[in-house]
Design a protein around this motif. Structure first.
Motif, PDB file in Angstrom:
ATOM      1  N   ASP A   1      -3.912  98.359  62.339  1.00 12.67           N
ATOM      2  CA  ASP A   1      -5.148  97.950  63.222  1.00 12.67           C
ATOM      3  C   ASP A   1      -5.270  96.615  62.743  1.00 12.67           C
ATOM      4  OD1 ASP A   1      -7.674  97.360  64.385  1.00 12.67           O
ATOM      5  OD2 ASP A   1      -8.712  98.736  63.595  1.00 12.67           O
ATOM      6  N   PHE A   2      -5.134  95.520  63.448  1.00 11.09           N
ATOM      7  CA  PHE A   2      -5.274  94.226  63.217  1.00 11.09           C
ATOM      8  C   PHE A   2      -6.503  93.565  63.211  1.00 11.09           C
ATOM      9  CE2 PHE A   2      -0.933  95.463  63.654  1.00 11.09           C
ATOM     10  CZ  PHE A   2      -0.278  95.156  62.428  1.00 11.09           C
ATOM     11  N   HIS A   3      -7.689  94.244  63.670  1.00 13.41           N
ATOM     12  CA  HIS A   3      -8.949  93.785  64.042  1.00 13.41           C
ATOM     13  C   HIS A   3      -9.846  93.572  62.706  1.00 13.41           C
ATOM     14  CE1 HIS A   3      -8.259  94.212  68.266  1.00 13.41           C
ATOM     15  NE2 HIS A   3      -7.966  95.664  68.058  1.00 13.41           N
TER      16      HIS A   3
ATOM     17  N   GLU B   1     -15.213  92.109  57.103  1.00 11.48           N
ATOM     18  CA  GLU B   1     -14.206  90.764  57.028  1.00 11.48           C
ATOM     19  C   GLU B   1     -14.742  89.801  58.254  1.00 11.48           C
ATOM     20  OE1 GLU B   1     -10.363  93.579  56.067  1.00 11.48           O
ATOM     21  OE2 GLU B   1     -10.705  93.158  58.019  1.00 11.48           O
TER      22      GLU B   1
ATOM     23  N   ILE C   1      -6.750  86.093  53.075  1.00 10.85           N
ATOM     24  CA  ILE C   1      -6.050  85.955  54.468  1.00 10.85           C
ATOM     25  C   ILE C   1      -7.063  85.059  55.293  1.00 10.85           C
ATOM     26  CG2 ILE C   1      -4.838  86.670  56.261  1.00 10.85           C
ATOM     27  CD1 ILE C   1      -3.977  88.843  54.665  1.00 10.85           C
TER      28      ILE C   1
ATOM     29  N   THR D   1      -0.636  94.259  52.989  1.00 12.32           N
ATOM     30  CA  THR D   1      -1.205  95.885  53.431  1.00 12.32           C
ATOM     31  C   THR D   1      -0.813  96.728  52.242  1.00 12.32           C
ATOM     32  OG1 THR D   1      -1.265  95.694  55.716  1.00 12.32           O
ATOM     33  CG2 THR D   1      -1.303  97.950  54.857  1.00 12.32           C
TER      34      THR D   1
END
Lengths: 400, 376
Positions: free
Chosen positions: A2-4, A9, A78, A305
């Protein structure tokens, strides 16, 4: 997968954006992202900017709160880097201090050392440089010959370091010395912390193929530092140095990918302006560089990750340095292909100056990247032996 | 941000790997690649009944399990690892997605449950003798007369075209060019006027056929003439799926090379201790890991069905094609003479790698596609 962003964040991203929107104005905004860890363009303005970052604790983002940091995890780091690059903020100047020395200090330092050095890195009161390489200790780094001997309460250092980036700007150096004169190889080394501004140190600039001189030779002739200024145990410097190199090859360069995104976008603009983008060979090369750029990002996200979930970086981490330096070198060549005949001159005005443009700068400077911090060949040995488990090549004095 | 497979997904991988290691060892691959059909019907049936692999990514409404494209890609990666000989990619990736993208609700209800159960083997016939992978390559004409459609022309390189029960055909309506007039039709494998010729393929583990249509009666899939968006999407999904399948093979040849470099002794020491070989292996690792990053990210984008799909599909196909071929070629070099023999498996992967690189368009083709999609 999941890149959301998670809600926390997303909130952090908003905080970073708001801070940058408020502070990145005037001279700071005008400077843009020029310069780099070893490129002094816009230096004075960048120092001022870095101090502003330090004041609001963006320098030391990942440090524990007790040392003035924000205790930020990898995802927040990041996000900060993404937003920083997106805002086109000035290139950071504290790579050696914040990026390399501070994490090593947090891992190996005494409480007193951490309290002495970290706040001054954050406040940009002290800049650092790295004293590892020597004329006869390049890829074979363990062949260190710079010596340090105790004289009462002080270490006295004699020898020569080379390729010392920004030594002329630095207040301190972390320097790998041989403290056991009888030792060989990686035994008997110590990781000393030494003030740069003293009589026993002479700095000579090394002019590079780019024409500028960010690298230096540093000569130690009886330079002195306090007995307590050793990081980790005396004689155990190799282990500490390897940790620094780990940061240099690993996480410290994570933000580079974002800078490369901007370099690519600029080159694409240029290719459209000159018409080079309609040449089929140039198109293919540009697309290949874009593929490489995105894959670099995906590799980085996979590595992080792993780091977050398992506490260790996977095989993607060991390929990081080899990957980005190889990519950047190819990018430099593509950039010159886009320039075409304009690549032939470094200063349009003429008159004997040697001032490479941005494309020529990448083309040349990227040649250093596959050499420093462990050459590509050394990286491949590391990958082959430590990741794939292949047998070591026998060294001198060993029998097969 | 989370770029890792879930525990359930890792479990799926283990289960599929275990099944395929038992059902598709090298001896079976070699037996099946010598047959015309190129697959084992009993294994195909077990894949459907015991593991439900054909139904994995088909929505539940059409008889599937409703998992995402990520799970589909995990299965494909494992199949690529063992060079499974089966019409899985043609049926479950090409045909099922074409039907999902182009079909009406009734058509999906009618066609997908059979594919999901494994009872129907299906494929997508799109490439023609002109060998073009872009839309200009589609010339096979569909004509309408009195409300019924018929197809005339030729399709080439049709995966499992000679064994498929159901053929989804990409054609164009008369007088159209470019993306206009692109249409999907379905045809039964045994339809009148259809001549199917199995081809001798360079990669013997993946079968292809030539299909000649001579006024074959065909059922439109979706609205004739407006199939381009569905076709484009199907190709993007196919590229992502193939990229993932390739990385299974790429990892396998890397493992094979590393093992051999540790075992093989020359000049009194393992050849993997020489930098010449060690550095080759390191380069392979870099490319294989990078290819996986690209393939997995693309699988996620496809699962999300987001607007990154066109870019990441071209990107992943370009990178993974070259990474796999390079690894498969270096694997032969590292093995030396034995790697060049028929009895050694290196050539099976080498041929699969090249065949997969060419299929759907090679890396250069996909970089041009990418260039157009990102505005170079």
């Amino acid at each position: 997968m999941d890149f959301h962003d998670t809600p926390s964040e997303a909130a952090f991203r908003e905080e970073v954006r708001a801070w940058l929107a408020e502070h990145l104005t005037g001279d700071f905004a005008a400077l843009g992202s020029v310069g780099g860890p070893s490129d002094e363009t816009g230096w004075e303005t960048r120092v001022e900017w870095e101090k502003l970052l330090g004041r609001d604790r963006w320098v030391g983002l990942s440090w524990p709160a007790e040392y003035g940091g924000r205790g930020a995890g990898v995802p927040e780091q990041i996000i900060f880097n993404e937003e920083y690059a997106r805002a086109n903020a000035p290139a950071r100047i504290s790579f050696f201090g914040e990026g390399l020395f501070a994490p090593t200090l947090i891992q190996f330092g005494t409480e007193e050392q951490k309290r002495r050095f970290l706040p001054r890195i954050q406040a940009v009161e002290e800049l650092w440089c790295q004293g590892f390489s020597e004329p006869n200790a390049g890829s074979d780094l363990a062949n260190i010959q710079t010596r340090a001997v105790l004289d009462g309460d002080e270490w006295v250092i004699s020898g020569q370091k080379v390729w010392t980036t920004l030594a002329h700007r630095a207040d301190w150096i972390f320097v790998l010395c041989r403290t056991d004169p009888e030792s060989r190889g990686h035994h008997g080394l110590s990781y000393l912390l030494c003030p740069m501004r003293q009589d026993g140190i002479e700095i000579r600039p090394l002019r590079q193929m780019t024409g500028s001189a960010e690298f230096n030779e540093v000569f130690f002739d009886g330079a002195r530092t306090a007995r307590d200024n050793v990081l980790g145990p005396v004689g155990q410097g190799w282990k500490v140095a390897m940790a620094t190199l780990g940061f240099e090859r690993g996480t410290a360069f994570l933000s580079s990918q974002l800078g490369f995104e901007r370099e690519f976008a600029d080159l694409l603009d240029l290719a459209h302006k000159t018409g080079a983008a309609s040449d089929p060979v140039v198109r293919d090369e540009l697309a290949a560089r874009y593929v490489g750029l995105k894959v670099m990002r995906y590799n980085g996200m996979r590595m992080l990750t792993n780091l977050v979930q398992r506490g260790v970086a996977g095989p993607e981490a060991s390929i990081g340095k080899l990957y980005w330096t190889t990519w950047h070198r190819a990018f430099g060549e593509t950039a010159l292909r886009v320039l075409g005949a304009d690549a032939l001159v470094v200063a349009r005005a003429g008159g004997g100056t040697y001032e490479p443009g941005p494309q020529q700068q990448v083309f040349m400077a990227s040649r250093a990247e596959t050499i420093y911090a462990g050459s590509s060949e050394i990286q491949k040995n590391i990958i082959g032996e430590r990741v794939l488990g292949l047998p070591r090549e026998p060294r001198q004095g060993e029998t097969s | 941000m989370n770029f890792a497979f879930s525990e359930e997904q890792e479990e799926l991988r283990r289960t599929v790997r275990q099944f395929l290691e038992a059902k598709s060892p090298e001896t079976e691959v070699r037996r099946l690649m010598e047959t015309t059909e190129g697959y084992d019907p009993s294994v195909w049936k077990q894949m459907g009944q015991e593991l439900g692999l054909q139904s994995i990514a088909v929505p539940e409404a059409y008889g599937g399990q409703g998992f995402t494209f990520i799970e589909l890609c995990i299965v494909l990666e494992e199949m690529g690892r063992v060079l499974l000989c089966a019409p899985y990619y043609s049926s479950v990736v090409l045909a099922a997605n074409a039907i999902l993208n182009a079909g009406t609700e009734e058509q999906k209800q009618a066609l997908l449950p059979g594919i999901a159960s494994g009872d129907t083997i299906a494929t997508l016939a799109f490439t023609e003798p002109n060998g073009k992978w872009d839309v200009t390559g589609i010339t096979l004409e569909a004509t309408e007369q009195g409300g019924s459609w018929s197809l005339s022309g030729e399709k080439m390189f049709v995966l499992d075209g000679h064994t498929a029960d159901l053929i989804v055909v990409v054609a164009r309506t008369a007088g159209t060019s470019g993306t206009d007039g692109i249409s999907f039709f379905t045809v039964r494998g045994d339809a009148d006027g259809l001549t199917r010729t199995p081809l001798s393929t360079m990669d013997m583990t993946r079968k292809q056929a030539k299909l000649e249509f001579s006024g074959v009666a065909a059922e439109p899939l979706g609205e004739p003439g407006s199939g381009w968006p569905a076709y484009s999407k199907t190709l993007d999904q196919a590229a992502i799926a193939l990229a993932n399948e390739m990385m299974g093979g790429a990892q396998f040849v890397l493992d094979m090379s590393v093992q051999y470099a540790k075992d093989r002794v020359q000049f009194g020491r393992p050849i993997g201790s020489f930098q010449a070989i060690k550095h080759k292996c390191a380069d392979m690792l870099l490319e294989v890991e990078s290819g996986k990053s690209a393939a997995y990210y693309a699988a996620w984008a496809a699962a999300e069905d987001n607007d990154e799909v066109p870019v990441v599909s071209a990107l992943a196909k370009a990178y993974c094609s070259e990474a796999y071929f390079h690894a498969a070629a270096e694997n032969i070099q590292i093995h030396g003479g034995i790697g060049f023999t028929w009895e050694h498996p290196a050539h099976l992967y080498f041929k699969r790698a090249k065949s997969s690189e060419i299929f759907l368009g090679d890396a250069t083709y996909h970089r041009e596609l990418l260039a157009q999609r990102i505005g170079i």
